[in-house]
Design a protein around this motif. Structure first.
Motif, PDB file in Angstrom:
ATOM      1  N   UNK A 174       0.866  39.755  -3.495  1.00 60.30           N
ATOM      2  CA  UNK A 174      -0.209  39.691  -4.476  1.00 60.30           C
ATOM      3  C   UNK A 174      -1.005  38.399  -4.305  1.00 60.30           C
ATOM      4  N   UNK A 175      -2.322  38.542  -4.382  1.00 61.70           N
ATOM      5  CA  UNK A 175      -3.228  37.405  -4.397  1.00 61.70           C
ATOM      6  C   UNK A 175      -3.881  37.340  -5.779  1.00 61.70           C
ATOM      7  N   UNK A 176      -3.745  36.219  -6.437  1.00 54.12           N
ATOM      8  CA  UNK A 176      -4.320  36.061  -7.781  1.00 54.12           C
ATOM      9  C   UNK A 176      -3.890  37.194  -8.700  1.00 54.12           C
ATOM     10  N   UNK A 177      -2.660  37.642  -8.544  1.00 52.71           N
ATOM     11  CA  UNK A 177      -2.121  38.687  -9.386  1.00 52.71           C
ATOM     12  C   UNK A 177      -2.470  40.100  -8.955  1.00 52.71           C
ATOM     13  N   UNK A 178      -3.254  40.276  -7.899  1.00 48.74           N
ATOM     14  CA  UNK A 178      -3.690  41.594  -7.457  1.00 48.74           C
ATOM     15  C   UNK A 178      -2.974  42.003  -6.175  1.00 48.74           C
ATOM     16  N   UNK A 179      -2.631  43.274  -6.092  1.00 44.68           N
ATOM     17  CA  UNK A 179      -1.953  43.770  -4.903  1.00 44.68           C
ATOM     18  C   UNK A 179      -2.837  43.596  -3.664  1.00 44.68           C
ATOM     19  N   UNK A 180      -2.227  43.117  -2.587  1.00 39.66           N
ATOM     20  CA  UNK A 180      -2.975  42.914  -1.352  1.00 39.66           C
ATOM     21  C   UNK A 180      -3.558  44.226  -0.829  1.00 39.66           C
ATOM     22  N   UNK A 181      -2.787  45.317  -0.941  1.00 44.91           N
ATOM     23  CA  UNK A 181      -3.281  46.606  -0.451  1.00 44.91           C
ATOM     24  C   UNK A 181      -4.504  47.069  -1.221  1.00 44.91           C
ATOM     25  N   UNK A 182      -4.554  46.760  -2.513  1.00 40.70           N
ATOM     26  CA  UNK A 182      -5.706  47.156  -3.307  1.00 40.70           C
ATOM     27  C   UNK A 182      -6.938  46.325  -2.964  1.00 40.70           C
ATOM     28  N   UNK A 183      -6.736  45.056  -2.659  1.00 42.99           N
ATOM     29  CA  UNK A 183      -7.854  44.199  -2.300  1.00 42.99           C
ATOM     30  C   UNK A 183      -8.430  44.546  -0.936  1.00 42.99           C
ATOM     31  N   UNK A 184      -7.565  44.947  -0.004  1.00 41.58           N
ATOM     32  CA  UNK A 184      -8.012  45.187   1.368  1.00 41.58           C
ATOM     33  C   UNK A 184      -7.909  43.920   2.198  1.00 41.58           C
ATOM     34  N   UNK A 185      -7.764  44.097   3.494  1.00 40.59           N
ATOM     35  CA  UNK A 185      -7.555  42.954   4.383  1.00 40.59           C
ATOM     36  C   UNK A 185      -8.733  41.992   4.361  1.00 40.59           C
ATOM     37  N   UNK A 186      -9.946  42.514   4.391  1.00 42.76           N
ATOM     38  CA  UNK A 186     -11.104  41.642   4.462  1.00 42.76           C
ATOM     39  C   UNK A 186     -11.164  40.725   3.246  1.00 42.76           C
ATOM     40  N   UNK A 187     -10.955  41.267   2.054  1.00 43.55           N
ATOM     41  CA  UNK A 187     -11.005  40.463   0.845  1.00 43.55           C
ATOM     42  C   UNK A 187      -9.858  39.450   0.808  1.00 43.55           C
ATOM     43  N   UNK A 188      -8.673  39.877   1.267  1.00 39.40           N
ATOM     44  CA  UNK A 188      -7.550  38.937   1.321  1.00 39.40           C
ATOM     45  C   UNK A 188      -7.865  37.766   2.247  1.00 39.40           C
ATOM     46  N   UNK A 189      -8.431  38.079   3.401  1.00 36.50           N
ATOM     47  CA  UNK A 189      -8.706  37.029   4.379  1.00 36.50           C
ATOM     48  C   UNK A 189      -9.857  36.130   3.947  1.00 36.50           C
ATOM     49  N   UNK A 190     -10.718  36.605   3.077  1.00 38.78           N
ATOM     50  CA  UNK A 190     -11.758  35.741   2.533  1.00 38.78           C
ATOM     51  C   UNK A 190     -11.146  34.613   1.705  1.00 38.78           C
ATOM     52  N   UNK A 191     -10.005  34.881   1.113  1.00 37.82           N
ATOM     53  CA  UNK A 191      -9.372  33.901   0.237  1.00 37.82           C
ATOM     54  C   UNK A 191      -8.467  32.939   0.996  1.00 37.82           C
ATOM     55  N   UNK A 192      -8.188  33.254   2.267  1.00 40.01           N
ATOM     56  CA  UNK A 192      -7.153  32.524   3.011  1.00 40.01           C
ATOM     57  C   UNK A 192      -7.770  31.872   4.242  1.00 40.01           C
ATOM     58  N   UNK A 193      -7.322  30.661   4.534  1.00 37.90           N
ATOM     59  CA  UNK A 193      -7.599  30.028   5.827  1.00 37.90           C
ATOM     60  C   UNK A 193      -6.261  29.674   6.448  1.00 37.90           C
ATOM     61  N   UNK A 194      -6.181  29.759   7.761  1.00 41.45           N
ATOM     62  CA  UNK A 194      -4.897  29.548   8.421  1.00 41.45           C
ATOM     63  C   UNK A 194      -5.068  28.608   9.608  1.00 41.45           C
ATOM     64  N   UNK A 195      -4.115  27.717   9.757  1.00 45.21           N
ATOM     65  CA  UNK A 195      -4.027  26.839  10.918  1.00 45.21           C
ATOM     66  C   UNK A 195      -2.645  27.063  11.520  1.00 45.21           C
ATOM     67  N   UNK A 196      -2.604  27.697  12.692  1.00 38.11           N
ATOM     68  CA  UNK A 196      -1.302  27.981  13.285  1.00 38.11           C
ATOM     69  C   UNK A 196      -0.961  26.975  14.378  1.00 38.11           C
ATOM     70  N   UNK A 197       0.206  27.140  14.960  1.00 38.99           N
ATOM     71  CA  UNK A 197       0.703  26.158  15.910  1.00 38.99           C
ATOM     72  C   UNK A 197      -0.146  26.054  17.165  1.00 38.99           C
ATOM     73  N   UNK A 198      -0.748  27.176  17.588  1.00 40.08           N
ATOM     74  CA  UNK A 198      -1.484  27.188  18.849  1.00 40.08           C
ATOM     75  C   UNK A 198      -2.820  26.474  18.750  1.00 40.08           C
TER      76      UNK A 198
END
Length: 582
Positions: free
Chosen positions: A393-417
């Protein structure tokens, strides 16, 4: 990859969006063929007129005009077909690229990148030749041959019957080779795909290859793949040469039969010289189009092998989402929640009912032994994979209901590579926000201590970065990745070992940056080093796919034996350069 079969109708469907061009090109080709079919009749009349002492210049001039008109129409038709072929390939390549960039992450784990790339390049090139030449030549060659047969039947049925026997023999040989040509074509294209995959493997790890003196081994490995491609190509060439020889024998045999038998008939006054010449020309208009038809059929078989590989790539599963649900105000809900999440790779369980909560502000750190599931948590939160069960859940909402695009709008990622792409430094910093304000870019450059890098690079922010960021050090690439993430002003920032390539001073600067960022958004950090995690608002110790312990650094030192072992084994008790403490 599931084996896929294609039919001839699938080849025809490639040109379905270009019916107008096909109709015009076929029309021009048939018109040119019609002019060509008229030429033997004009030649017959010229020969008969010369034999009778009449003037032949008007007929010769007409014959020259027919030649020029036929050549002009043929050139225009070929241009239209070549342009159509390029546009069909363009559409295929665009569709393939869009599809390959949207595949599920598991597909990238299972299939080789170089082989997928070869389907966009090599396989579509084969199809271009089919759509630009073979399909139309098959139709026009067949129609031209039918017209030639009708005229030959009118001129001399006996000679036509002899020619038909010769052509039928070639047709039997060609039909017996078609299945082998198609299979050999598939194997050739597959072998080329493997070569591309192995070459991409070596080039992408060139530092490792060079450091381990493995150039010869990699060259030998790729050489073996090239041998396989060559063997498959030779098999295709052998079948194609047998088919070409059969067609050439049919052509030469037909002409010899017409010359010998026709000459005997002229000598016996059973036919005129003009009729023999006309029949001989019509024989060429029959045999040459038929040879084109046979070659087109062979090319179509190779094209169907390429289409199989393209269709397989198009059938690979892509990321799909239901329509996103309108997002209400987040209120007091946590930025991220994992509720009883289970996940594994290829039947190897990694997370076993994990529960995790990240508040809207502050920093949560994940620690644990290798394989505990730390990077897997970030991959699930970034929606690279879907959990087998449980809820995210993001902000209390199911990730599947938000959809990947909306989830990724809320997230930034810095990985090892710490990925960097070919282009300018500005392009790399603003990759997620192409229209970023220069002031915002300057802000994140200052936060991540990139000022010196910008000043040192020729061209500054316009300076070029090579593929995979080879012109930057590992630490510089790490800082570029962090700056790129901060530029998006995410509500949740994911960091996987963000200090792994940083020196102590830069790490101290980053710790201050993360502390400031934690006041604006939620941070979920994977780290082994104390300076990164000890001041986290909450530290979660993962073990066996579950949260084995949770608390602050001091709390965990007091009640978690596993955390104490991690601190000892991973040298987490390094000096705290951010506060001057140990």
């Amino acid at each position: 990859m599931t084996e896929r079969r294609v039919r001839f109708t699938d080849m025809l469907r490639l040109a379905s969006g270009h019916r107008g061009t096909v109709v015009v090109a076929v029309g021009l080709t048939l018109a040119g063929s019609g002019l060509g079919l008229a030429q033997p009749l004009v030649a017959k009349q010229a020969i008969d007129a010369a034999s009778g002492g009449s003037a032949v210049w008007p007929m010769l001039a007409g014959l020259a005009g027919l030649f020029l008109a036929e050549a002009t129409l043929g050139a225009l038709a070929r241009f239209l077909l070549e342009r159509m072929g390029e546009r069909i390939v363009l559409g295929l390549r665009r569709s393939l690229v869009c599809n390959l960039l949207r595949l599920r992450m598991r597909v990238y784990d299972e299939y080789r990148t170089g082989d997928l790339i070869s389907r966009v390049t090599t396989d579509t090139t084969v199809l271009r030749d089919v759509t630009a030449q073979a399909l139309v030549e098959l139709a026009t060659g067949g129609l031209t041959a039918v017209a030639a047969v009708a005229l030959m039947l009118w001129l001399d049925p006996v000679l036509l019957l002899m020619v038909a026997f010769t052509v039928a023999g070639a047709a039997v040989v060609v039909s017996s080779l078609l299945a082998g040509i198609r299979l050999a074509g598939e194997r050739t294209q597959a072998a080329i795909g493997v070569v591309a995959a192995d070459l991409e493997r070596a080039l992408s790890a060139m530092r490792m290859v060079r450091a381990n003196r493995a150039e010869r081994r990699e060259a030998d490995r790729i050489g073996e793949r090239l041998d396989s491609a060559c063997t498959a190509g030779v098999r295709t060439a052998k079948l194609a040469s047998v088919m070409s020889s059969a067609v050439e024998l049919a052509v030469q045999g037909s002409f010899l039969i017409v010359l010998v038998v026709g000459g005997m008939r002229v000598a016996g006054d059973a036919a005129s010289l003009g009729e023999l010449v006309a029949f001989l020309l019509y024989a060429s208009y029959l045999v040459v189009p038929l040879s084109t038809v046979f070659r087109s059929i062979g090319l179509i078989q190779k094209g169907m092998g390429a289409l199989v590989r393209i269709t397989e790539a198009m059938d690979l599963p892509i990321e799909r989402d239901p329509p996103p649900v309108r997002s209400p105000e987040p209120g007091d809900a946590p930025a991220l929640e994992l509720r009883d999440v289970w996940f594994g790779y290829r039947e190897r369980p990694v997370l076993r009912g994990l529960r995790l909560t990240v508040p809207r502000r502050g920093q949560v750190a994940l620690v644990g032994r290798s394989g505990a599931g730390k990077s897997t948590v970030l991959a699930l939160v970034a929606r690279f994979y879907d959990p087998e069960s449980g809820e995210i859940r993001f902000d209390g909402q199911l990730a599947d209901a938000l959809g990947r695009d909306e989830c990724r709008r809320r997230v930034a990622i810095v990985d090892q590579s710490a990925h960097a792409v070919h282009g300018s430094l500005w392009d790399n910093l603003t990759y997620a926000v192409p229209g970023a304000d220069p002031g915002e870019v300057a802000r994140v450059i200052g936060l991540t201590s990139l000022d010196e890098v910008v000043a040192r690079m020729p061209g500054g922010l316009a300076g070029s970065i090579s593929d995979r960021g080879g012109t930057l050090s590992a630490g510089e690439r790490q800082r570029v990745a962090i700056a790129r993430a901060l530029l998006t002003r995410p509500s949740l920032l994911l960091l996987d070992e963000p200090t792994s390539h940083l020196d102590a001073l830069t790490e101290a600067d980053l710790a201050r940056v993360l502390a400031a960022a934690a006041g604006e958004c939620a941070l979920l950090v994977i780290a082994h080093r104390l300076a990164t995690v000890r001041h986290a608002d909450q530290i979660v110790v993962l073990d066996g796919g579950v949260a084995a312990a949770t608390g602050t650094h001091e709390e965990l030192l007091g009640h978690s034996a596993l955390y104490r072992r991690l601190v000892a084994s991973q040298a987490l008790a390094a000096p705290d350069v951010t506060r001057g403490k140990v």
